[in-house]
Motif scaffolding. Sequence first.
Motif, PDB file in Angstrom:
ATOM      1  N   TRP A 342       3.232   9.608  -3.739  1.00 18.58           N
ATOM      2  CA  TRP A 342       2.778   9.095  -2.452  1.00 18.58           C
ATOM      3  C   TRP A 342       1.273   9.271  -2.374  1.00 18.58           C
ATOM      4  CZ3 TRP A 342       6.712  12.067   1.166  1.00 18.58           C
ATOM      5  CH2 TRP A 342       8.009  11.728   0.771  1.00 18.58           C
ATOM      6  N   HIS A 343       0.567   8.187  -2.118  1.00 21.21           N
ATOM      7  CA  HIS A 343      -0.897   8.205  -2.177  1.00 21.21           C
ATOM      8  C   HIS A 343      -1.447   7.724  -0.833  1.00 21.21           C
ATOM      9  CE1 HIS A 343      -4.354   7.656  -5.314  1.00 21.21           C
ATOM     10  NE2 HIS A 343      -4.677   8.451  -4.328  1.00 21.21           N
ATOM     11  N   TRP A 344      -1.830   8.693  -0.001  1.00 24.78           N
ATOM     12  CA  TRP A 344      -2.421   8.358   1.296  1.00 24.78           C
ATOM     13  C   TRP A 344      -3.921   8.160   1.132  1.00 24.78           C
ATOM     14  CZ3 TRP A 344      -6.140  11.172   4.000  1.00 24.78           C
ATOM     15  CH2 TRP A 344      -6.427  10.684   5.286  1.00 24.78           C
ATOM     16  N   LYS A 345      -4.434   7.087   1.740  1.00 24.91           N
ATOM     17  CA  LYS A 345      -5.848   6.731   1.605  1.00 24.91           C
ATOM     18  C   LYS A 345      -6.446   6.528   2.996  1.00 24.91           C
ATOM     19  CE  LYS A 345      -4.338   4.396  -2.592  1.00 24.91           C
ATOM     20  NZ  LYS A 345      -4.062   3.109  -3.251  1.00 24.91           N
ATOM     21  N   ALA A 346      -7.539   7.241   3.256  1.00 28.99           N
ATOM     22  CA  ALA A 346      -8.091   7.301   4.609  1.00 28.99           C
ATOM     23  C   ALA A 346      -8.578   5.956   5.117  1.00 28.99           C
ATOM     24  CB  ALA A 346      -9.237   8.323   4.665  1.00 28.99           C
ATOM     25  N   VAL A 347      -8.946   5.031   4.218  1.00 27.90           N
ATOM     26  CA  VAL A 347      -9.400   3.705   4.627  1.00 27.90           C
ATOM     27  C   VAL A 347      -8.329   2.663   4.339  1.00 27.90           C
ATOM     28  CG1 VAL A 347     -11.126   1.892   4.252  1.00 27.90           C
ATOM     29  CG2 VAL A 347     -11.833   4.290   4.316  1.00 27.90           C
ATOM     30  N   ARG A 348      -7.838   2.604   3.130  1.00 26.96           N
ATOM     31  CA  ARG A 348      -7.001   1.484   2.715  1.00 26.96           C
ATOM     32  C   ARG A 348      -5.589   1.507   3.299  1.00 26.96           C
ATOM     33  NH1 ARG A 348      -7.963   1.821  -3.619  1.00 26.96           N
ATOM     34  NH2 ARG A 348      -8.361   4.017  -3.057  1.00 26.96           N
ATOM     35  N   THR A 349      -5.002   2.702   3.540  1.00 27.70           N
ATOM     36  CA  THR A 349      -3.620   2.720   4.051  1.00 27.70           C
ATOM     37  C   THR A 349      -3.469   3.393   5.406  1.00 27.70           C
ATOM     38  OG1 THR A 349      -3.002   4.834   3.008  1.00 27.70           O
ATOM     39  CG2 THR A 349      -2.788   2.828   1.663  1.00 27.70           C
ATOM     40  N   ASN A 350      -4.439   4.179   5.842  1.00 28.08           N
ATOM     41  CA  ASN A 350      -4.258   4.936   7.087  1.00 28.08           C
ATOM     42  C   ASN A 350      -4.101   4.020   8.298  1.00 28.08           C
ATOM     43  OD1 ASN A 350      -3.979   7.550   8.242  1.00 28.08           O
ATOM     44  ND2 ASN A 350      -6.029   7.362   9.126  1.00 28.08           N
ATOM     45  N   LYS A 351      -4.852   2.936   8.302  1.00 29.22           N
ATOM     46  CA  LYS A 351      -4.752   1.974   9.408  1.00 29.22           C
ATOM     47  C   LYS A 351      -3.383   1.294   9.416  1.00 29.22           C
ATOM     48  CE  LYS A 351      -7.244  -2.029  11.304  1.00 29.22           C
ATOM     49  NZ  LYS A 351      -8.366  -2.983  11.058  1.00 29.22           N
ATOM     50  N   MET A 352      -2.728   1.229   8.263  1.00 28.17           N
ATOM     51  CA  MET A 352      -1.384   0.662   8.171  1.00 28.17           C
ATOM     52  C   MET A 352      -0.299   1.642   8.622  1.00 28.17           C
ATOM     53  SD  MET A 352      -1.405  -1.101   4.404  1.00 28.17           S
ATOM     54  CE  MET A 352      -2.535  -2.402   3.916  1.00 28.17           C
ATOM     55  N   TYR A 353      -0.681   2.906   8.884  1.00 26.87           N
ATOM     56  CA  TYR A 353       0.283   3.975   9.146  1.00 26.87           C
ATOM     57  C   TYR A 353       1.225   4.144   7.951  1.00 26.87           C
ATOM     58  CZ  TYR A 353      -1.066   4.704  14.024  1.00 26.87           C
ATOM     59  OH  TYR A 353      -1.764   5.031  15.169  1.00 26.87           O
ATOM     60  N   LEU A 354       0.654   4.079   6.758  1.00 20.80           N
ATOM     61  CA  LEU A 354       1.431   4.195   5.534  1.00 20.80           C
ATOM     62  C   LEU A 354       0.705   5.061   4.508  1.00 20.80           C
ATOM     63  CD1 LEU A 354       2.531   0.479   4.908  1.00 20.80           C
ATOM     64  CD2 LEU A 354       3.983   2.341   5.756  1.00 20.80           C
ATOM     65  N   ALA A 355       1.485   5.594   3.588  1.00 20.98           N
ATOM     66  CA  ALA A 355       0.956   6.077   2.319  1.00 20.98           C
ATOM     67  C   ALA A 355       1.422   5.090   1.252  1.00 20.98           C
ATOM     68  CB  ALA A 355       1.456   7.482   2.001  1.00 20.98           C
ATOM     69  N   ASP A 356       0.585   4.828   0.285  1.00 18.22           N
ATOM     70  CA  ASP A 356       0.929   3.891  -0.785  1.00 18.22           C
ATOM     71  C   ASP A 356       2.045   4.511  -1.633  1.00 18.22           C
ATOM     72  OD1 ASP A 356       0.761   1.621  -2.300  1.00 18.22           O
ATOM     73  OD2 ASP A 356      -1.408   1.720  -2.564  1.00 18.22           O
ATOM     74  N   ASP A 357       3.212   3.897  -1.633  1.00 13.41           N
ATOM     75  CA  ASP A 357       4.354   4.415  -2.380  1.00 13.41           C
ATOM     76  C   ASP A 357       4.249   3.928  -3.821  1.00 13.41           C
ATOM     77  OD1 ASP A 357       6.680   5.566  -3.127  1.00 13.41           O
ATOM     78  OD2 ASP A 357       7.999   4.335  -1.900  1.00 13.41           O
ATOM     79  N   ASN A 358       3.927   4.844  -4.717  1.00 18.17           N
ATOM     80  CA  ASN A 358       3.742   4.551  -6.136  1.00 18.17           C
ATOM     81  C   ASN A 358       4.744   5.348  -6.963  1.00 18.17           C
ATOM     82  OD1 ASN A 358       0.159   4.761  -5.577  1.00 18.17           O
ATOM     83  ND2 ASN A 358       1.511   3.050  -5.179  1.00 18.17           N
ATOM     84  N   PHE A 359       4.680   5.212  -8.255  1.00 20.00           N
ATOM     85  CA  PHE A 359       5.523   6.015  -9.128  1.00 20.00           C
ATOM     86  C   PHE A 359       4.820   6.225 -10.461  1.00 20.00           C
ATOM     87  CE2 PHE A 359       6.583   1.675 -10.284  1.00 20.00           C
ATOM     88  CZ  PHE A 359       6.767   1.720 -11.655  1.00 20.00           C
ATOM     89  N   ILE A 360       5.282   7.234 -11.182  1.00 19.92           N
ATOM     90  CA  ILE A 360       4.821   7.488 -12.545  1.00 19.92           C
ATOM     91  C   ILE A 360       6.020   7.345 -13.463  1.00 19.92           C
ATOM     92  CG2 ILE A 360       3.883   9.197 -14.142  1.00 19.92           C
ATOM     93  CD1 ILE A 360       2.279  10.344 -11.824  1.00 19.92           C
ATOM     94  N   GLY A 361       5.919   6.411 -14.383  1.00 18.99           N
ATOM     95  CA  GLY A 361       7.008   6.148 -15.317  1.00 18.99           C
ATOM     96  C   GLY A 361       6.486   6.043 -16.742  1.00 18.99           C
ATOM     97  N   ALA A 362       7.186   5.307 -17.553  1.00 18.75           N
ATOM     98  CA  ALA A 362       6.760   5.104 -18.939  1.00 18.75           C
ATOM     99  C   ALA A 362       5.448   4.320 -18.968  1.00 18.75           C
ATOM    100  CB  ALA A 362       7.838   4.345 -19.699  1.00 18.75           C
ATOM    101  N   PRO A 363       4.650   4.480 -20.018  1.00 17.17           N
ATOM    102  CA  PRO A 363       3.385   3.743 -20.097  1.00 17.17           C
ATOM    103  C   PRO A 363       3.582   2.240 -19.980  1.00 17.17           C
ATOM    104  CG  PRO A 363       3.471   5.444 -21.783  1.00 17.17           C
ATOM    105  CD  PRO A 363       4.831   5.393 -21.157  1.00 17.17           C
ATOM    106  N   GLY A 460       8.327  -3.920   2.152  1.00 17.24           N
ATOM    107  CA  GLY A 460       9.099  -3.706   0.942  1.00 17.24           C
ATOM    108  C   GLY A 460       9.020  -2.272   0.464  1.00 17.24           C
ATOM    109  N   ASP A 461       9.349  -2.046  -0.819  1.00 12.36           N
ATOM    110  CA  ASP A 461       9.393  -0.702  -1.391  1.00 12.36           C
ATOM    111  C   ASP A 461       8.084   0.058  -1.221  1.00 12.36           C
ATOM    112  OD1 ASP A 461      11.974  -0.784  -2.147  1.00 12.36           O
ATOM    113  OD2 ASP A 461      11.629  -0.643  -4.311  1.00 12.36           O
ATOM    114  N   ARG A 462       6.987  -0.635  -1.318  1.00 16.55           N
ATOM    115  CA  ARG A 462       5.697   0.024  -1.273  1.00 16.55           C
ATOM    116  C   ARG A 462       5.403   0.594   0.112  1.00 16.55           C
ATOM    117  NH1 ARG A 462       0.173  -2.860  -3.596  1.00 16.55           N
ATOM    118  NH2 ARG A 462      -1.231  -1.085  -3.283  1.00 16.55           N
ATOM    119  N   ALA A 463       6.196   0.224   1.111  1.00 18.14           N
ATOM    120  CA  ALA A 463       5.991   0.686   2.485  1.00 18.14           C
ATOM    121  C   ALA A 463       7.038   1.719   2.898  1.00 18.14           C
ATOM    122  CB  ALA A 463       6.019  -0.497   3.442  1.00 18.14           C
TER     123      ALA A 463
END
Length: 527
Positions: A342-363, A460-463
Amino acid sequence: MSDRSKSPMWILLHAALVIAVICSLFSGLRIATLTKPAIASIEELLPQGEVHSVHFFSALLLSLVALSYLYSNAIRLYRIEQSCAHKQWNYHRVVTWGGISLIGISLASGWLLFAGIGQLSLVRILHFFAALGLSVYIFLHAGVYLLQFGQSALLYILKPATNKRIQLALLCSLLPIFLLGGWLLLTKFSYYQLPVTSIPIHTIIDIDGHADEPQWAKARPLKISTDGGANFYQGRTDVHLKALQNGEEIYFHISWQDPTESLTHLPLIKTDQGWKIQQQGFENFDEKNFYEDKFALLLSSNCNFGGAGTAHLGRSPLANKPSNWHGKGYHYSQSGQLHDLWHWKAVRTNKMYLADDNFIGAPDKVRAGKRRYTAGYQQDAKESGAYLLNWKWYSPTGITPKRLPSDANVLAPFQNVKEGQELDWTISWFDYQPYSAESDRIAPGTLMPSVLYTSNRFEGDRADVRAKGIWRDGYWSLELVRKLNTASPLDIPIEDGTCLWVSAFDRAQVAHTRHTRAIQLNLSKAQ
C-alpha cells in the motif's frame, strides 16, 4: 610462529570466525550503500541480491563463535590476565586484541539495531565504523601473517593435532545444529506484535486522518523506530501504529514525525529555453528534494528478513534484466509468492482518499519504451481513473508539457509559496488545454504543478485501500482501511499472523526509512 598444532576447538572457531566476519562485512557494506552512496564506488566487490538474510545468518554465526570462545576460555580468563602482565605486547597481540574489540563493538551495535533499541542513527554509525575497522584488521592480521610466514601460516591454522581429529569432526557436526536452532529462534520469535482491537461491525470509523473516534483510544499502540531515510533528522523517525478490525475490514492509524509537509512534487518551471522539471535526482529515479511525502506498508504471509525476502540490493541483482538507475536494488519475489504493497502519496493519492494498491510479485518482463524497470513492484489493475505527470517525454534538459492553463493567473498561488501554506498541488486535465508553442505565453520563472488528475479517483482493484493523511505540527496522521479479504488475486487476505513492514518518505522518491524485524498482526487476542 610456534610449531605446536592448534586444538580442534580453536581451528573450528577460527574457521567459523573467518567465514562469519567476511560474510557479514561484505553483506553489511552492500546494505550500507542504501544510505552511503560513496560505498558504491566498490560495488563490483560486493554481493547483490537478497543479502539481508546472509547478513543476519553470519551475525548469528559470529555471535555463536563469540559465545563459544567465552565459554571455552571462562575458566582460563583469570590466568590469561595474570600471564598477560608478564608477556611482552608484540605487534600480533596488539592487533588481535584490537580485532576482538571491533568484533565486540560490531556484535553489540548490531544486536541493538536488530532490537531497535537506543538512538538508531548513532548506533548505526558505530556499527558502520566498526565494520570499516574490521576491514583494516583483516589486512593487518591475516595479511601480515601471510607476508611474514607464507604458506606455513595456513597450515598452522588448519592442521589439527593428529590425536584430536575425531574431536574436530564431532565439533563440526554440532556447530550446524546450534546454528540452525539459533536461526529458527531468530526468524520465528523476533517479531513485533501489533494487537488488532475488535470493534462491532456497525461502528463508524471516518477515514479523515484525525483518528478521533473513541475506539482508537482503546487500541493498543506500537512504536517502531525506523531509520535510513533521506531528509529526516539523522535519517530516522518513530512510527506509531494502531489497528482495529470488525470482522470485515481492518483499520490502521499511523503517525510519524516529519518536520515539513512536502507537496511540491516535481514541479515544472518555465525558463528562457522552455519548460524544465525541478529535480535533483529524478534523472536517476532517486529524487530527494522536489518530491511529495509518502508512506508505504508491505503486507505478507511471509515474515522473513528483508521485507519478506523481497528486497534485492545492488545495481543488477537480476540477470538478463536492466540495471536500476540509482544502484539501490529492486523489490521482487523469487518464490512465486505475492506480497501486498500500500503506497500512500501526499499529492497523487491523498486527494483521492486512497492509497495506491500495489503488489510485489515475480520480476516483470522488460517493456519497450519504458524508461524505468521496476522488477516485481507493480500496480494492481484499475477500471478507470488516473493521475498523469504533465510532460510528454522526459529529458533532464527540458520537457514539453501536455497541458497548460488557458489563464496564466491560475498559477499565481504557486509562486513564492510559504512554508505551511495550504495548496492543492494537483491540476485538473479538463481545466487545462492542450499545449502548443503558440499558446504558451507564460512568463519565465513561473512554477506549475506536474500532477494531472483525469478523474477524482481510481476504480477497481487499485482502489481497494481507502486512506487519508493530514499534517499538523510536525507530524503526519494517516488512516487506512481495507477489507480483510478482497478476493482479488493481487491482494493477500489479512489474517492472524500476517506480517507487515512500514516505511516513511520525506520528500524522497525511494530513500525511505526501514526497520529490521517484521510486525506481526495479532487478530486473535486483542479484544
